[in-house]
Motif scaffolding. Structure first.
Motif, PDB file in Angstrom:
ATOM      1  N   ASN A  61      15.853  73.142  27.074  1.00  0.00           N
ATOM      2  CA  ASN A  61      16.122  72.000  28.421  1.00  0.00           C
ATOM      3  C   ASN A  61      17.484  72.202  27.937  1.00  0.00           C
ATOM      4  OD1 ASN A  61      16.981  69.575  29.003  1.00  0.00           O
ATOM      5  ND2 ASN A  61      15.342  68.927  26.910  1.00  0.00           N
ATOM      6  N   HIS A  63      19.289  69.365  29.003  1.00  0.00           N
ATOM      7  CA  HIS A  63      19.752  67.840  28.968  1.00  0.00           C
ATOM      8  C   HIS A  63      20.653  67.535  27.384  1.00  0.00           C
ATOM      9  CE1 HIS A  63      18.751  67.543  33.142  1.00  0.00           C
ATOM     10  NE2 HIS A  63      17.359  67.882  33.021  1.00  0.00           N
ATOM     11  N   ASP A  64      21.337  66.522  27.930  1.00  0.00           N
ATOM     12  CA  ASP A  64      21.626  66.080  26.440  1.00  0.00           C
ATOM     13  C   ASP A  64      20.541  65.784  25.421  1.00  0.00           C
ATOM     14  OD1 ASP A  64      24.550  67.157  26.325  1.00  0.00           O
ATOM     15  OD2 ASP A  64      25.024  65.035  27.334  1.00  0.00           O
ATOM     16  N   GLU A  65      20.416  65.376  24.556  1.00  0.00           N
ATOM     17  CA  GLU A  65      19.059  65.427  23.625  1.00  0.00           C
ATOM     18  C   GLU A  65      19.914  63.259  23.160  1.00  0.00           C
ATOM     19  OE1 GLU A  65      18.746  67.721  19.534  1.00  0.00           O
ATOM     20  OE2 GLU A  65      17.859  69.697  21.357  1.00  0.00           O
ATOM     21  N   ALA A  66      18.404  62.549  22.792  1.00  0.00           N
ATOM     22  CA  ALA A  66      19.326  61.628  22.442  1.00  0.00           C
ATOM     23  C   ALA A  66      19.821  61.736  21.572  1.00  0.00           C
ATOM     24  CB  ALA A  66      17.730  60.816  22.911  1.00  0.00           C
ATOM     25  N   ARG A  67      21.112  60.207  21.229  1.00  0.00           N
ATOM     26  CA  ARG A  67      21.524  60.256  20.216  1.00  0.00           C
ATOM     27  C   ARG A  67      21.131  58.959  19.332  1.00  0.00           C
ATOM     28  NH1 ARG A  67      27.038  62.248  21.888  1.00  0.00           N
ATOM     29  NH2 ARG A  67      26.621  64.420  23.130  1.00  0.00           N
ATOM     30  N   SER A  68      21.446  58.586  18.182  1.00  0.00           N
ATOM     31  CA  SER A  68      20.975  57.504  17.924  1.00  0.00           C
ATOM     32  C   SER A  68      22.376  57.014  17.351  1.00  0.00           C
ATOM     33  CB  SER A  68      20.659  57.794  15.978  1.00  0.00           C
ATOM     34  OG  SER A  68      21.279  58.663  15.090  1.00  0.00           O
ATOM     35  N   PRO A  71      23.387  50.847  19.942  1.00  0.00           N
ATOM     36  CA  PRO A  71      23.085  50.450  21.437  1.00  0.00           C
ATOM     37  C   PRO A  71      24.850  49.970  22.011  1.00  0.00           C
ATOM     38  CG  PRO A  71      22.228  49.398  20.435  1.00  0.00           C
ATOM     39  CD  PRO A  71      23.373  50.353  19.732  1.00  0.00           C
TER      40      PRO A  71
END
Length: 110
Positions: A61, A63-68, A71
Motif C-alpha cells: 500500500n 497510501h498513508d495509514e489511518a491514524r488515531s 478528530p
C-alpha cells in the motif's frame, strides 16, 4: 532535460519508489530520479530509505495509514458559516471565531 511535475501527491511518489524498488534500484538512485522529475523539494533520502525498507518487508500500500487521534472540528458547514461571517465583516479576526462559534472552537484557543 525532463519536464518537472509540480506538487505531486505523496502516494504518486511512493508508487514511483515502489516501481523503481521492484526494478532493484538502490534508494540513492530512486531519490535521484525523484528529484529529476519532481524537483529538489520532493522527499528526503531518509524517507526514500524508509519506504524502500517497508516495500522490501512486504508492504504494497502506497497510501498513508489511518491514524488515531483527535478528530478535526472542521466540516463543510462550519467552513460555510465562517466564510459567511467574513463576507459580513471584512475586518473579522481569528479571535472572533471563538465568540461566534464557541462550541466548535472551545479547545482550539488555549
Amino acid at each position: 532535460m525532463f519536464k518537472t511535475i509540480a506538487d505531486p501527491a505523496d502516494c504518486e511518489m511512493r508508487s514511483v519508489m515502489r516501481f523503481l524498488n521492484a526494478k532493484k534500484a538502490k534508494p540513492a538512485e530512486i531519490r535521484r530520479q525523484l528529484v529529476e522529475i519532481y524537483g529538489k523539494n520532493v522527499t528526503t533520502d531518509g524517507m526514500v530509505r524508509k519506504w524502500v525498507r517497508q516495500f522490501n518487508d512486504g508492504r504494497t500500500n502506497v497510501h498513508d495509514e489511518a491514524r488515531s487521534g483527535r478528530p478535526s472540528v472542521v466540516n463543510d458547514g462550519l467552513v460555510a458559516k465562517v466564510n459567511e461571517k467574513i463576507r459580513e465583516n471584512r475586518r473579522f479576526a481569528i479571535r472572533m471565531l471563538f465568540d461566534e462559534f464557541p462550541t466548535n472552537f472551545k479547545n482550539c484557543f488555549a
